[in-house]
Design an enzyme around this catalytic site. Sequence first.
Site, PDB file in Angstrom:
ATOM      1  N   CYS A   1      -6.307 -26.882  14.240  1.00 29.08           N
ATOM      2  CA  CYS A   1      -7.487 -27.708  14.508  1.00 29.08           C
ATOM      3  C   CYS A   1      -7.179 -29.205  14.478  1.00 29.08           C
ATOM      4  O   CYS A   1      -7.857 -29.993  15.128  1.00 29.08           O
ATOM      5  CB  CYS A   1      -8.601 -27.352  13.524  1.00 29.08           C
ATOM      6  SG  CYS A   1      -9.220 -25.681  13.801  1.00 29.08           S
TER       7      CYS A   1
ATOM      8  N   ASP B   1      -7.822  -7.468   1.210  1.00 28.17           N
ATOM      9  CA  ASP B   1      -6.850  -7.592   2.305  1.00 28.17           C
ATOM     10  C   ASP B   1      -7.518  -7.047   3.549  1.00 28.17           C
ATOM     11  O   ASP B   1      -8.419  -6.210   3.461  1.00 28.17           O
ATOM     12  CB  ASP B   1      -5.596  -6.740   2.041  1.00 28.17           C
ATOM     13  CG  ASP B   1      -5.854  -5.280   2.372  1.00 28.17           C
ATOM     14  OD1 ASP B   1      -6.475  -4.587   1.553  1.00 28.17           O
ATOM     15  OD2 ASP B   1      -5.489  -4.839   3.489  1.00 28.17           O
TER      16      ASP B   1
ATOM     17  N   GLY C   1     -11.563   3.861   0.014  1.00 27.74           N
ATOM     18  CA  GLY C   1     -12.580   4.690   0.655  1.00 27.74           C
ATOM     19  C   GLY C   1     -13.807   3.941   1.142  1.00 27.74           C
ATOM     20  O   GLY C   1     -14.810   4.556   1.488  1.00 27.74           O
TER      21      GLY C   1
ATOM     22  N   CYS D   1     -12.615 -27.621  10.290  1.00 34.58           N
ATOM     23  CA  CYS D   1     -11.386 -27.031   9.751  1.00 34.58           C
ATOM     24  C   CYS D   1     -10.269 -28.071   9.708  1.00 34.58           C
ATOM     25  O   CYS D   1     -10.111 -28.873  10.629  1.00 34.58           O
ATOM     26  CB  CYS D   1     -10.959 -25.847  10.610  1.00 34.58           C
ATOM     27  SG  CYS D   1      -9.456 -25.037  10.037  1.00 34.58           S
TER      28      CYS D   1
ATOM     29  N   ASP E   1       0.867  -1.176   0.000  1.00 34.38           N
ATOM     30  CA  ASP E   1       0.000   0.000   0.000  1.00 34.38           C
ATOM     31  C   ASP E   1       0.904   1.226   0.000  1.00 34.38           C
ATOM     32  O   ASP E   1       2.074   1.164   0.385  1.00 34.38           O
ATOM     33  CB  ASP E   1      -0.966  -0.026   1.194  1.00 34.38           C
ATOM     34  CG  ASP E   1      -2.161   0.905   0.977  1.00 34.38           C
ATOM     35  OD1 ASP E   1      -2.201   1.623  -0.042  1.00 34.38           O
ATOM     36  OD2 ASP E   1      -3.067   0.917   1.841  1.00 34.38           O
ATOM     37  N   SER E   2       0.348   2.358  -0.428  1.00 34.37           N
ATOM     38  CA  SER E   2       1.142   3.547  -0.737  1.00 34.37           C
ATOM     39  C   SER E   2       1.440   4.444   0.451  1.00 34.37           C
ATOM     40  O   SER E   2       2.259   5.351   0.351  1.00 34.37           O
ATOM     41  CB  SER E   2       0.378   4.370  -1.756  1.00 34.37           C
ATOM     42  OG  SER E   2      -0.919   4.674  -1.243  1.00 34.37           O
TER      43      SER E   2
ATOM     44  N   PHE F   1      -3.246   5.990   2.992  1.00 35.09           N
ATOM     45  CA  PHE F   1      -4.290   5.689   3.968  1.00 35.09           C
ATOM     46  C   PHE F   1      -3.724   5.706   5.380  1.00 35.09           C
ATOM     47  O   PHE F   1      -4.273   6.335   6.279  1.00 35.09           O
ATOM     48  CB  PHE F   1      -4.884   4.317   3.645  1.00 35.09           C
ATOM     49  CG  PHE F   1      -5.980   3.876   4.558  1.00 35.09           C
ATOM     50  CD1 PHE F   1      -7.212   4.490   4.542  1.00 35.09           C
ATOM     51  CD2 PHE F   1      -5.773   2.823   5.451  1.00 35.09           C
ATOM     52  CE1 PHE F   1      -8.236   4.079   5.386  1.00 35.09           C
ATOM     53  CE2 PHE F   1      -6.787   2.405   6.289  1.00 35.09           C
ATOM     54  CZ  PHE F   1      -8.019   3.028   6.256  1.00 35.09           C
TER      55      PHE F   1
ATOM     56  N   CYS G   1      -6.969 -27.240   9.448  1.00 36.64           N
ATOM     57  CA  CYS G   1      -5.680 -26.549   9.629  1.00 36.64           C
ATOM     58  C   CYS G   1      -4.833 -27.222  10.714  1.00 36.64           C
ATOM     59  O   CYS G   1      -5.314 -28.048  11.489  1.00 36.64           O
ATOM     60  CB  CYS G   1      -5.903 -25.069   9.942  1.00 36.64           C
ATOM     61  SG  CYS G   1      -6.121 -24.667  11.688  1.00 36.64           S
TER      62      CYS G   1
ATOM     63  N   HIS H   1      -4.940 -20.394  12.384  1.00 40.61           N
ATOM     64  CA  HIS H   1      -6.294 -20.856  12.075  1.00 40.61           C
ATOM     65  C   HIS H   1      -7.117 -19.786  11.332  1.00 40.61           C
ATOM     66  O   HIS H   1      -7.774 -20.082  10.338  1.00 40.61           O
ATOM     67  CB  HIS H   1      -7.051 -21.299  13.329  1.00 40.61           C
ATOM     68  CG  HIS H   1      -8.515 -21.428  13.086  1.00 40.61           C
ATOM     69  ND1 HIS H   1      -9.090 -22.555  12.543  1.00 40.61           N
ATOM     70  CD2 HIS H   1      -9.521 -20.515  13.213  1.00 40.61           C
ATOM     71  CE1 HIS H   1     -10.379 -22.343  12.369  1.00 40.61           C
ATOM     72  NE2 HIS H   1     -10.673 -21.119  12.768  1.00 40.61           N
TER      73      HIS H   1
END
Length: 374
Positions: free
Chosen positions: A311, A268, A218, A306, A94-95, A98, A308, A337
């Site tokens: 889990c 994101d 925005g 799940c 990101d620039s 923000f 993962c 997770h």
Amino acid sequence: MAAITYEHIKTCKQSGARLGRVHTPHGVIETPTFMPVGTQATVKMMSPEELKDMDAQIILSNTYHLFLRPGHDIVREAGGLHKFMNWDRPILTDSGGFQVFSLSEMRKITEEGVHFRSHLNGDKKFLSPEVAMEVQNALGSDIMMAFDECPPYPAEYDYVKKSLERTTRWAERCLKSHARPHDQGLFAIVQGGMFEDLRRQSAAELTSMDFPGYAIGGLSVGESKQLMYEVLDYTVPLLPQNKPRYLMGVGSPDALLEGAIRGVDMFDCVLPTRIARNGTTMTSQGRLVVRNAQYARDFGPLDPECGCYTCRNYSRAYLRHLIKSDETFGLRLTTYHNLYFLLDLMRKVRKAIMEDRLLDFRDEFFAQYGLNDN
Ligand code: PRF
Ligand code: ZN
């Protein structure tokens, strides 16, 4: 060959969602995709090996933070951000447009750029389109973001109009000063607040310039989910079909589904990693605060559905114990997770698009997860 290209695979006949591939200098991203956030050149609590293990395809990092610490000259000297942090898959940065508004104090915005004081030590700093490009060129991210202004919500029509027009002029300056268009793709950011004609103006101005991808900025700034979906309804169709579309800072399961349905390819959010660090998890049955006393003797997995690492190997009772004892291993396990949960959700979204059943999938998902998540 452009640094970033979008390959369209198919459109879901039921929802209009897109299945695609974004080609980058560090490999291919299957879309729709979720990007874990690694603000400080690390996804908090996760090693690159763990991120690969859960099949993260791309991560996000931040100009603002790396500019202030350690400084982009150090990252450049290390051989770029990929080498610096030992991550060889795609990175989006990101620039700073923000973060400078949400984190720094005493900022002053002018046509030239933004003067502000570092949130770390109070030093005077300056970010502009040219500086944001210089920093991101030094970081060597695959996808760079244009320097924009994200107006607060709510904001007056006249302010939002002036702001988006400046964001357009800044985007032009970004294009001009971008030194590595052959191996770094620069995305523009559509602004315009919650005003349809302003979104239309912003998209028209930015799409008349040739960026390899477009973001919607925005949003998720305090407006209701319903309003965000309305803005997406009219904004996404203004973006080119043959380029990736990125909805910035959005990552709750419901917004990922609704965004994908409206034709967004990339998302994101700090949400999964942030809530994991206070013991809150996302499960197929909705949010679960594993810190809570009710799990003290619960020896089952966090989410029975799940697959993962967390889990498969640990119980709710153990996770609760670790977190209550301030053991960081507990936070690593909940972070793993939560990220896995969202990446897995996006895999299911891609499969549902392939099978032309994303609206059905959404309804099935919400029937279990519950509505009104944030
Ligand atoms: N602009 C930039 N980064 C962002 C946003 C934006 O509008 C948002 C809005 N949710 C998140 N991150 N540059
Ligand atoms: Zn899990």
